[in-house]
Scaffold this motif. Structure first.
Motif, short mmCIF file in Angstrom:
data_model
loop_
_atom_site.label_atom_id
_atom_site.label_comp_id
_atom_site.label_asym_id
_atom_site.label_seq_id
_atom_site.Cartn_x
_atom_site.Cartn_y
_atom_site.Cartn_z
N THR A 79 0.83 -1.21 0.00
CA THR A 79 0.00 0.00 0.00
C THR A 79 0.86 1.26 0.00
O THR A 79 0.59 2.21 -0.74
CB THR A 79 -0.93 0.00 1.22
N TYR A 108 -6.81 7.93 0.99
CA TYR A 108 -7.07 6.65 0.34
C TYR A 108 -6.32 5.52 1.06
O TYR A 108 -6.92 4.54 1.51
CB TYR A 108 -6.62 6.75 -1.12
N VAL A 112 -7.59 2.35 4.20
CA VAL A 112 -7.38 0.91 4.04
C VAL A 112 -6.47 0.37 5.14
O VAL A 112 -6.80 -0.60 5.83
CB VAL A 112 -6.79 0.60 2.65
N THR A 115 -8.06 0.36 8.66
CA THR A 115 -9.01 -0.73 8.88
C THR A 115 -8.29 -2.06 9.06
O THR A 115 -8.67 -2.88 9.92
CB THR A 115 -10.00 -0.82 7.70
N GLY A 126 -10.86 -4.61 5.79
CA GLY A 126 -9.94 -3.70 5.12
C GLY A 126 -9.98 -3.84 3.61
O GLY A 126 -9.94 -2.85 2.87
N MET A 127 -10.09 -5.07 3.12
CA MET A 127 -10.14 -5.30 1.69
C MET A 127 -11.46 -4.82 1.09
O MET A 127 -11.51 -4.35 -0.06
CB MET A 127 -9.92 -6.78 1.39
N VAL A 129 -13.15 -2.21 2.26
CA VAL A 129 -12.99 -0.75 2.19
C VAL A 129 -12.20 -0.38 0.94
O VAL A 129 -12.54 0.57 0.22
CB VAL A 129 -12.28 -0.22 3.46
N LEU A 130 -11.14 -1.12 0.66
CA LEU A 130 -10.35 -0.87 -0.54
C LEU A 130 -11.20 -1.03 -1.79
O LEU A 130 -11.11 -0.22 -2.73
CB LEU A 130 -9.16 -1.84 -0.58
N GLY A 219 -13.67 6.60 2.77
CA GLY A 219 -12.99 5.53 3.51
C GLY A 219 -13.51 5.37 4.92
O GLY A 219 -13.76 4.25 5.39
#
Length: 236
Positions: A79, A108, A112, A115, A126-127, A129-130, A219
């Motif tokens: 990331t 952004y 991610v 989370t 988290g994924m 949210v991404l 986000g």
């Protein structure tokens, strides 16, 4: 002398009119999309959506729940690397008069990573949210510019087409990724409820007129809604 019909984009210029008289085919879909968005906005959409491929790559890496420190640092490192690359090349996707690239990129990536780090036992959050940031927010602008149509009553800069695409596409992507990543496994109905709830709340947040960067708003809204729905349906 008859004037070209300006309501028809293929006859809006002398070159297009000449080609039409000669029977030359008009521009293809890719060319029309590039003309409608412009090269900067098209690159911006690709950069926005690109990080959303990370969850699909993780499917090929066996991992437990909670994820190991090694995989956690791989996610963090990947990331950060993507965010750094976008920061250095931001001039390629920068809109006219736009400032604050650090806040946009940090919003952004921070949503991610925050989370993932807050819920290490539930990487699916988290994924998801991404997915909402990448596919929901990414496609909202695309559909808003290309499709157009009626604008939102509370924000004339946004369209119903863009907001609807945010919720539907972002929710679908988040649901699939949540469902595939969840350990222990959950039903697709549960994943769909979580993914669509996250996308709906994030879509409302994205549509509101605000000075706060939309990546931060989207986000945060997505993370809160996903965590709340996950806690209600699955538990902690």
């Amino acid at each position: 002398m008859a004037l070209a019909d300006s309501s028809n984009p293929r006859l809006a210029s002398p070159v297009a009119a000449r080609d039409a008289r000669r029977g030359v085919a008009g521009p293809g879909p890719a060319t029309r999309l590039n003309e409608r968005l412009g090269p900067v906005e098209l690159r911006r959409r690709l950069w926005h959506i690109g990080p959303g491929l990370l969850p699909f790559l993780l499917w090929n890496i066996p991992h437990a729940d909670p994820i190991s420190p090694t995989l956690r640092w791989i996610v963090v490192g990947t990331t950060v690397a993507i965010a750094t690359a976008i920061f250095l090349k931001f001039h390629l996707i920068q809109r006219r008069g736009e400032n604050g690239r650090l806040g946009q990129i940090a919003g952004y990536a921070g949503a991610v990573l925050g989370t993932v780090l807050l819920f290490p036992r539930h990487l699916e959050l988290g994924m998801a949210v991404l997915a909402i940031l990448a596919f929901g927010d990414g496609m909202a602008t695309l559909f808003g510019l290309v499709v157009g149509g009626p604008r939102l009553a509370w924000n004339r800069a946004k369209t119903w087409a863009g907001t609807a695409s945010f919720v539907l596409i972002g929710g679908a992507a988040a649901s699939v990724i949540y469902w595939r990543e969840a350990q222990p496994a959950v039903s697709f109905a549960t994943a769909l409820a979580c993914g669509m709830a996250g996308a709906f709340v994030a879509g409302i947040a994205e549509s509101l007129p605000s000075r706060i960067n939309d990546n931060i708003r989207v986000g945060l809204a997505a993370a809160l809604a996903l965590a709340a729905m996950h806690g209600w349906l699955v538990g902690w």
